[in-house]
Write a protein that holds these residues in place. Structure first.
Motif, PDB file in Angstrom:
ATOM      1  N   THR A 172       3.026  40.132  18.316  1.00  0.00           N
ATOM      2  CA  THR A 172       2.142  38.283  18.022  1.00  0.00           C
ATOM      3  C   THR A 172       3.422  37.332  17.586  1.00  0.00           C
ATOM      4  O   THR A 172       3.331  36.555  17.736  1.00  0.00           O
ATOM      5  CB  THR A 172       1.281  38.611  17.138  1.00  0.00           C
ATOM      6  N   LYS A 173       4.348  38.920  16.850  1.00  0.00           N
ATOM      7  CA  LYS A 173       5.512  37.216  15.695  1.00  0.00           C
ATOM      8  C   LYS A 173       6.984  37.110  16.688  1.00  0.00           C
ATOM      9  O   LYS A 173       6.429  36.649  17.898  1.00  0.00           O
ATOM     10  CB  LYS A 173       5.417  37.708  14.423  1.00  0.00           C
TER      11      LYS A 173
ATOM     12  N   GLY B 133      -1.157  43.229  16.417  1.00  0.00           N
ATOM     13  CA  GLY B 133       0.010  44.401  15.633  1.00  0.00           C
ATOM     14  C   GLY B 133      -1.197  45.038  14.232  1.00  0.00           C
ATOM     15  O   GLY B 133      -0.748  46.613  14.537  1.00  0.00           O
ATOM     16  N   MET B 134      -2.890  45.228  14.097  1.00  0.00           N
ATOM     17  CA  MET B 134      -3.484  45.243  13.401  1.00  0.00           C
ATOM     18  C   MET B 134      -3.354  46.872  14.593  1.00  0.00           C
ATOM     19  O   MET B 134      -3.770  48.451  13.933  1.00  0.00           O
ATOM     20  CB  MET B 134      -4.822  45.603  12.813  1.00  0.00           C
TER      21      MET B 134
ATOM     22  N   ASP C 239       6.381  48.449   8.223  1.00  0.00           N
ATOM     23  CA  ASP C 239       6.168  47.527   8.739  1.00  0.00           C
ATOM     24  C   ASP C 239       7.567  45.855   8.896  1.00  0.00           C
ATOM     25  O   ASP C 239       7.624  45.561   8.246  1.00  0.00           O
ATOM     26  CB  ASP C 239       4.723  47.102   8.315  1.00  0.00           C
TER      27      ASP C 239
ATOM     28  N   SER D  77       3.939  43.869  14.644  1.00  0.00           N
ATOM     29  CA  SER D  77       2.964  42.829  15.291  1.00  0.00           C
ATOM     30  C   SER D  77       3.560  41.823  16.544  1.00  0.00           C
ATOM     31  O   SER D  77       5.227  41.330  15.634  1.00  0.00           O
ATOM     32  CB  SER D  77       2.238  42.076  14.229  1.00  0.00           C
TER      33      SER D  77
HETATM   34  C1  LIG Z   1       0.932  39.545  11.473  1.00  0.00           C
HETATM   35  C2  LIG Z   1       1.144  40.668  11.382  1.00  0.00           C
HETATM   36  C3  LIG Z   1       0.577  41.938  11.290  1.00  0.00           C
HETATM   37  C4  LIG Z   1      -0.937  41.549  12.282  1.00  0.00           C
HETATM   38  O1  LIG Z   1      -1.079  41.155  13.982  1.00  0.00           O
HETATM   39  P1  LIG Z   1      -1.806  41.289  14.587  1.00  0.00           P
HETATM   40  O2  LIG Z   1      -1.079  41.249  16.009  1.00  0.00           O
HETATM   41  O3  LIG Z   1      -2.419  39.987  13.792  1.00  0.00           O
HETATM   42  O4  LIG Z   1      -2.756  42.190  14.341  1.00  0.00           O
HETATM   43  C5  LIG Z   1       0.653  43.104  10.629  1.00  0.00           C
HETATM   44  N1  LIG Z   1       1.766  43.225  10.005  1.00  0.00           N
HETATM   45  C6  LIG Z   1       2.165  41.967   9.535  1.00  0.00           C
HETATM   46  C7  LIG Z   1       3.639  41.638   8.739  1.00  0.00           C
HETATM   47  C8  LIG Z   1       2.463  40.846  10.090  1.00  0.00           C
HETATM   48  O5  LIG Z   1       3.027  39.779   9.680  1.00  0.00           O
END
Ligand SMILES: *Cc1c(COP(=O)(O)O)cnc(C)c1O
Length: 402
Positions: free
Chosen positions: A212-213, A92-93, A188, A210
């Motif tokens: 990831t979430k 996400g970063m 975001d 991200s």
């Molecule tokens: C987790 C997150 C990020 C960063 O994502 P990563 O996958 O950890 O690098 C950026 N913005 C928000 C709102 C997040 O919750």
């Protein structure tokens, strides 16, 4: 290693754009295997692709530039977010940083005060080294945003609901201010996912996730995505993603593609549980405040209804008592895990003051309302009754120790 123009890769065989969200999540971009017609996209773990002759390849030349598995996910996410194109990144970063490459040295950007801790660190400590200055303002006040605009301001960074206090910012009003001032907007949208909020439909130019979430949703991949709302931004994003080598690995993209297919149903269950847990916390004597836009008394409730398709499953709350009370509560559960991150099927909670937002100065944390009583909870898809019993027991145990 061609110049990665946005549309050089063969599109998938079918156009699913006329279908609803859940159907598009399951099908878009998936039909990449022309040889055996597998029902799911294969993983293409290859760094390079063989050319037929010096002028002809089959649409892919090198995986940093593009890969069929990654492309399947990109097509899927572009469709879900209502954008024209997408680039999937290794975190996400990396996606946040990729979007910032639309800015040049000397440019200024405006962002909210209570944003994701890692994004704050990038904006505060890294972008200035590239000659990009960021001002942090209260995004709930469009006048404050307008007042922060100077001659070289180019962009406005929007995060709503905000992290960790769940303030809802008015996306349409912010887009209006940005347009009047000649800025482009980046949102975001990690906290809600495209199932519950689609900033591009609200006028935002670029959407960041991200993955990831919620998009992957199973806490087993780190990844990100940048979706362009128009061709104007698609080109710059595609160019920078290839030039900087930020693209996600085919393995990770394959897992994320599997995750995204259930995004619609997961978000419904997440939200149902979050509302039950928020109501329970609201009535609990050891809880002082609950920040969840799904509660009717939340100041952002009506605004959330007007721009979101649901309230999501992120909430935070402030415990009564001293900081030990919050810290004791956090270690007292059996189901809810004490861990950073969010958006997975399992419930996680954490302590922003010392964990997710530790990279902010104490002054910045306090200005953003992040205090020692605050707990942030990502509500999973377990049984709501079990979650309530688990959190209730932790609050009781902390009360007994106090
Ligand atoms: C987790 C997150 C990020 C960063 O994502 P990563 O996958 O950890 O690098 C950026 N913005 C928000 C709102 C997040 O919750």
């Amino acid at each position: 290693m061609a110049d990665s123009a946005p549309h050089t890769n063969p599109p998938s065989g079918r156009d699913y754009s006329e279908y609803g969200f859940a159907s598009r999540a399951v099908h878009t971009g998936v039909d990449k295997d022309g040889q055996y017609r597998s029902a799911t996209t294969p993983i293409y773990p290859t760094s390079t692709f063989v050319w037929d002759d010096v002028r002809t390849n089959r649409g892919y030349d090198y995986t940093r530039s593009a890969n069929p598995t990654r492309r399947a996910l990109e097509e899927n996410l572009a469709s879900l977010c209502g954008g024209v194109d997408c680039r999937v990144t290794c975190s996400g970063m990396a996606a946040v940083d990729l979007a910032c490459h639309l800015l040049n040295s000397g440019d200024h950007m405006i962002a909210g005060r209570d944003i994701y801790g890692g994004t704050y660190r990038l904006f505060h400590d890294v972008l200035p080294k590239r000659g990009i200055r960021v001002s942090f303002v209260n995004l709930s006040d469009p006048d404050e945003v307008a007042a922060a605009v100077s001659e070289n301001t180019r962009a406005l960074w929007i995060e709503t609901p905000s992290n960790p206090l769940m303030n809802v910012h008015d996306v349409r009003a912010l887009v209006k201010v940005a347009k009047e001032k000649g800025l482009f907007t980046i949102a975001d949208n990690t906290f809600l996912s495209p199932a519950l909020q689609r900033p591009i439909e609200l006028g935002v130019d670029v959407e960041v996730h991200s993955t990831t979430k919620y998009i992957n949703g199973h806490s087993d991949v780190i990844g990100g995505a940048v979706v362009a709302g128009s061709e104007e931004y698609a080109k710059g994003i595609a160019f920078a993603c290839n030039a900087l080598g930020l693209g996600g690995s085919p393995f990770d993209c394959w897992l994320t593609l599997r995750g995204v297919k259930t995004l619609g149903v997961r978000m419904k269950k997440h939200e149902e549980n979050a509302l039950a847990v928020a109501q329970f916390l609201f009535e609990h004597p050891a809880v002082e405040k609950v920040h969840y836009p799904g509660l009717r008394r939340h100041p952002g409730h009506e605004l959330a209804k007007s721009q979101q398709d649901g309230f999501g499953a992120m909430l935070s709350f402030e415990t009564a008592g001293d900081m030990r009370f919050a810290q004791n509560t956090l270690t007292g559960t059996k189901l809810v895990m004490l861990a950073e991150s969010l958006g997975g099927i399992e419930s996680l909670w954490q302590y922003p003051f010392l964990m997710s937002h530790a990279s902010m100065s104490e002054e910045a944390r306090r200005a953003g309302g992040i205090n020692e009583h605050l707990i942030r909870l990502s509500v999973g898809i377990e049984d709501a009754d079990d979650l309530i019993a688990d959190i209730g027991a932790a609050l009781e145990a902390a009360s007994a120790k106090a």
